[in-house]
Design a protein around this motif. Sequence first.
Motif, PDB file in Angstrom:
ATOM      1  N   HIS A 129       0.829  -1.207   0.000  1.00  0.00           N
ATOM      2  CA  HIS A 129       0.000   0.000   0.000  1.00  0.00           C
ATOM      3  C   HIS A 129       0.863   1.258   0.000  1.00  0.00           C
ATOM      4  N   ALA A 132       2.405   1.841  -3.347  1.00  0.00           N
ATOM      5  CA  ALA A 132       1.416   2.371  -4.277  1.00  0.00           C
ATOM      6  C   ALA A 132       1.177   3.854  -4.037  1.00  0.00           C
ATOM      7  N   CYS A 161      -5.097  -1.461  -3.264  1.00  0.00           N
ATOM      8  CA  CYS A 161      -3.949  -0.697  -3.741  1.00  0.00           C
ATOM      9  C   CYS A 161      -4.316   0.136  -4.979  1.00  0.00           C
TER      10      CYS A 161
END
Length: 481
Positions: A129, A132, A161
Motif C-alpha cells: 500500500h 502504491a 492498492c
Amino acid sequence: MKFGSLLAGEKEEQLENEKTIEKKLHEAAINGEIPILLQLIQENPQILTSKFSSIPNNPLHTAVLLGHLDFTKELLNRNLQMANSLNSHGSSALHLASAKGNLGIVKYLLLINPDICSVLDRDGRNPLHLAAIKGRVAVLGELLRSKPEVARELTGRGETCLHLCVKYNRFEALKVLVAFMKKDDQFVNWKDSDGNTILHVAVAKKQIENLQVINYLLANTRVEIGARNANGWTALDVLMQSPGDTRDLEIKQCLLHRSVSRSEQHTPFLPFDTELPENDTTRKQPKNHKHTDWLGRKRNALMIVASLLATVAFQAGLSPPGGVWQGDYEGIPNGTKAQKPHEAGQSIMAYTLPPAYNQYMIFNTIAFLASLSIILLQVSGLPLRRRRWMWTQMVTIWIAITAQTITYFITFINMTPDHVTDTVNYVIKVYVLGWLSLMGIVFIGNISRAMLYVLRKYGYVKEKERREPLVYVEEEENDEL
C-alpha cells in the motif's frame, strides 16, 4: 538503607550507560558507519537485542530510512529478528523501505522473511500500500513477485492498492497493478468503506492526471461504469453532484461514450426495417443519452455565460462611468448654498449627464437581473429539462447580452471627448449595424424554429421520417425545440 541506595545508584548508572550506547548506535545508523557498529557490539554483545525505548526507531529502521544497505545487512546478519520489529508507528523496516523506494533493501528484507508484506501499520496499510501511495513502481514489482496474494489485501478503510494509486495520482503504479490484476474483475470493481470503486474516486478528484486515469481504466479494465456507491450514486452522478469544472464535459463524454461502446459489444446489429418488441429499449436508450448530453452542455454553457454577465453588470453598477464623488458638497464656506449639492459615494455621471445615466442604469439593471434569473433557474432544482424551457433561458440570456452591449455603447459615447466624436460615431454606426444584423438573424432563426415546432406539434407540417441505426452513433443535434 545504604545497600538500597547503592542498588538504586547502580541501576540509574546502568540506564544512563544503555541510553548512551543507544545514542551512539543511533548515530552510527544515521551515518551508516559499520566500524562503530562492530565496536559497540564488541563492547556489549547484547546491544541489538535491547528494546531501544529511548528512540522512536531502532537502528534498523533508521538505516533503512536513510538507505544504508550495507549497514542494514550487517545488522540483520547479527540479529535476523530485527526484520520483524516495529517502530512507534507500527511500521516494519519493509514499510519504510517500500515507502522510500529503496529496492536493494526491499529485496534483502524479502529474502529474510516474505511474510512481512502482510504486516499492517497503525494506519492499516501494508508495505505494498505504501509503495502504491508513493508510486514506487520497481518496489511494487518486487513485492508482487515475492508475495502475489498481498495485492488483494485491504487497508483499514477497505481500500485496495488500486484505490490508493488513483487517490494519490500514481498513474504508472496503477498500470503495473492493473496489468497484474487485469483478469480479476472482482478486484477491479472492489468498493471501499464508502462504497466507491476506483472509477468513483477518479471522477471525484477531477484532476488533469485523473482524466488520463479514467480513460485508461475504461479502456483496459472491466470496471463497472454503472456501479453505485453507498449514496446510490454512479460515477456519472458523482461528477454531476460535484462543483462545476472545465473538465466536467470531457469526463462526462468519456463515461457516456465508453458506456455506449460497451453496450454495443453486446447488442446485435439488426437491419433498419427490423421491428423491435415494445419493451425493447435498444433504440430509445442511445437517443436519450444524446438528448441528455445536449441539454447538459447547454445548461453548463448558459450557467457560465450568465455568471460572467452578472459579474460584469454588478461591477458596472458599483463603478459607473466617471466614478463617484469622494466627499460631501453643500456649498461654499461663506454660506452660499450649492445649486447641485452632492454626497460622497454618489455617481458623478448622475449629476453631469442625468439622461445618459438613467439609460445606463436601466440597461445595466436589465442585464444584471436577466443573468441572475438564469442562475436562479439553474440552481432552483425545478424540472427544466425540456427543450422549450431551454429555449426560454436562451432568449433570456440573449436579452442580457443585448442590454449589456447597449450599456457599453452608452458608456463609450459619453466618455468620448468632443474632438473625436466623428470617428466614434463612424465606429458606432458600423458596429451597431453589424450587431443589429446578428441579433436579427438570431431572432428570426429562433422564431422560425418556434413556429415550425408548433406547426409540427399540431399536425400542420409533417416531420420527415428518418431511419436511425439501432446502435448509438454521434449525430447532429435535432432541429426541434
